[in-house]
Design an enzyme around this catalytic site. Sequence first.
Site, mmCIF file in Angstrom:
data_model
loop_
_atom_site.group_PDB
_atom_site.id
_atom_site.type_symbol
_atom_site.label_atom_id
_atom_site.label_comp_id
_atom_site.label_asym_id
_atom_site.label_seq_id
_atom_site.Cartn_x
_atom_site.Cartn_y
_atom_site.Cartn_z
ATOM 1 N N SER A 199 0.809 -1.031 0.069
ATOM 2 C CA SER A 199 0.064 -0.032 -0.109
ATOM 3 C C SER A 199 0.929 1.501 -0.065
ATOM 4 O O SER A 199 1.738 1.520 -1.110
ATOM 5 C CB SER A 199 -0.792 -0.109 1.164
ATOM 6 O OG SER A 199 -2.090 0.794 0.960
ATOM 7 N N ASP A 411 -9.046 -6.297 -4.333
ATOM 8 C CA ASP A 411 -8.593 -4.968 -3.741
ATOM 9 C C ASP A 411 -9.512 -3.909 -3.801
ATOM 10 O O ASP A 411 -10.098 -3.750 -4.995
ATOM 11 C CB ASP A 411 -7.327 -4.466 -4.232
ATOM 12 C CG ASP A 411 -6.931 -3.472 -3.156
ATOM 13 O OD1 ASP A 411 -7.461 -2.456 -2.693
ATOM 14 O OD2 ASP A 411 -5.376 -3.394 -3.100
ATOM 15 N N HIS A 450 -7.311 -5.952 -0.276
ATOM 16 C CA HIS A 450 -6.125 -5.072 -0.308
ATOM 17 C C HIS A 450 -5.249 -5.394 1.142
ATOM 18 O O HIS A 450 -5.556 -5.421 2.180
ATOM 19 C CB HIS A 450 -6.697 -3.570 0.230
ATOM 20 C CG HIS A 450 -5.561 -2.615 0.133
ATOM 21 N ND1 HIS A 450 -4.932 -2.212 -0.979
ATOM 22 C CD2 HIS A 450 -5.019 -1.421 1.142
ATOM 23 C CE1 HIS A 450 -4.043 -1.377 -0.619
ATOM 24 N NE2 HIS A 450 -4.244 -0.888 0.485
#
Length: 550
Positions: A199, A411, A450
Amino acid sequence: MASSLSRLSISTFTLGLAVLVLAYTSSAVSKTCSGRCSAATFKDVLPASARVVSAVAVPKGGSYGEGSANVAYPTIPPDLPELCALIVNVSTSAISNYRFGVYLPTEWNSRFLAVGNGGFSGGINWLDMAAGVRYGNAVVSTDTGHNSTMADVTWALHNQERKKDFGYRAIHGSVEMGKAMTRAYYEKEIAYSYYSGASTGGRQGLKETQLSPDSFDGMLIGAPAWYTSHLQPWTTKVATFNLPVSDKKHIDPSLFPVVGAEVIKQCDELDGVKDGIVSRPDLCKFKPNSLLCDATGAKASACLNEEQAMTVLNIYSDWYADGRLAMPGLEPGSESQWALLRGPDPNPFGDAYIQNFLYDDPSWNWKTQFNDSVVWQADAADPGNCTASNYDLSPFKKHGGKILMYHGAADGLIPQRSSDLFYQRVADVMGGVSSLQSWFRYFVVPGMEHVTGTAMDAPWYFAGAGSHGVLGKAIFSTPGFVDTRHDALLALMAWVENGTAVDEIVATIWKDSTDLSAGVMRQRPICPYPKVQTYLGKGDTDRPESFVCK
Ligand SMILES: *[C@@H]1O[C@H](CO)[C@@H](O)[C@H](O)[C@H]1NC(C)=O
Ligand SMILES: *[C@@H]1O[C@H](CO)[C@@H](O)[C@H](O)[C@H]1NC(C)=O
Ligand SMILES: *[C@@H]1O[C@H](CO)[C@@H](O)[C@H](O)[C@H]1NC(C)=O
Ligand SMILES: *[C@@H]1O[C@H](CO)[C@@H](O)[C@H](O)[C@H]1NC(C)=O
Ligand SMILES: *[C@@H]1O[C@H](CO)[C@@H](O)[C@H](O)[C@H]1NC(C)=O
């Protein structure tokens, strides 16, 4: 360099030995650790702007973190190897500073590892550092220059210096100084340097390598937020597809599972296996018509009107702002994580960035002031130089660097196709996708959300950044499968150090992620693009041998 990874294969032996040693030294810390674990050891290698504010010798089995004083990463990792834990404070201007943490294990494998952060979190990531130090690596993590939770961006308001710390300065300085401290502590060269982050962490790694191509020999990059100046405005844009709540087009979150179930119905089998996992969203041409309220079979209490059906299609669509591609959309199959589409306002990852980073105007309001040109203003300004959009990675390749990048297809926060876009753009300037294979490979992970987790019982765990904490606080590698086939960091090390190319990584899901003793549910290979996970047509679909990368 002596292969220190052989340590892993004889772990049963060393475990026995460790018990002996532990019994011998009881709770005391060995001489290396206690004697050298002090600010004095590092005084000649740190610049005047940096100060060691804490040095603690942690005994084997001990724990070290900051607890609730670290609002972003409060978890204190337990059961550490014997190590020296340090915190360094670095001044970057009259109005900014960052801190970084260092773990220096007594039993060092000669490797250095930097780990990343998540969202706008301002805090040292002790849990990922702990995951890294259990291999024997020296590990660093920065707080990125502020002290906040993941979605709080108010620290950036009117502070261009803090924006730079978050953008690139904190990670760069932490890596440089962390390396110098590692050399000073062991009085030895570092054999190999690695990075692991997902991320925001993925962005930090790519950014660092664009500015400083010799920092790492290998990088494990997960679901990177690399396109900051586009991703953040898109976060507001995607929310506006489903707002305001009073509009006919608005879909209540209680209907997201209805959409998700229909996506599975239409697209699950495109990959040749009916298992509830949408493994090929790229082939999924989702048609919401069957959910329309007058469609036969649609439930009156759980159906969509025409405007809502259009909302669904908008969410999956690439965003073209003023006729130019601004950001790819979410994949069909991501519905379980449509967190950006809930509530009466866009997510702070969008609005708070626009207010505090872009316009320095907390009164900016999406309802009256958002339009498509905001993304191009963000693109031009890129406050803090956060965006990792220098696609020419030739200097890193020349250094001999390798990248393993991965992104979960389900995600719901950062579109998987934004990683496709990064990979394609690097390919475009560096000789095409096939010529990337020797140093940069990209893995799409079917059904993974995610950074961690799945709502489809898809195998998603391979010891990537941020994932260990889902299984427990003291997790090392891939429990039960500590090898280069099931642990992406070990696979990366073997690629860098031995030239063993990573042709597949086996991802794992357990029956109960908080009680691994209940056993493995399913394992499957994830594959380097453009290869995809392909079922052989026979054999147990829970076993990796039943699939190939093709
Ligand atoms: C960060 O903020 C928390 C609470 O808001 C505070 O307890 C802590 O001391 C702060 N940490 C630093 C390094 O300033
Ligand atoms: C870190 O340094 C800054 C000045 O650059 C100072 O304001 C701050 O109090 C220091 N923090 C710690 C924990 O020493
Ligand atoms: C779009 O919004 C931005 C900021 O809210 C503003 O500066 C700009 O003038 C607007 N552009 C158009 C074409 O309305
Ligand atoms: C911003 O970062 C990029 C690398 O991503 C670098 O090429 C560029 O020079 C930086 N720009 C500024 C103004 O520092
Ligand atoms: C490299 O290969 C040697 C010999 O097979 C092995 O012992 C070692 O663990 C490998 N290194 C890595 C990082 O996988």
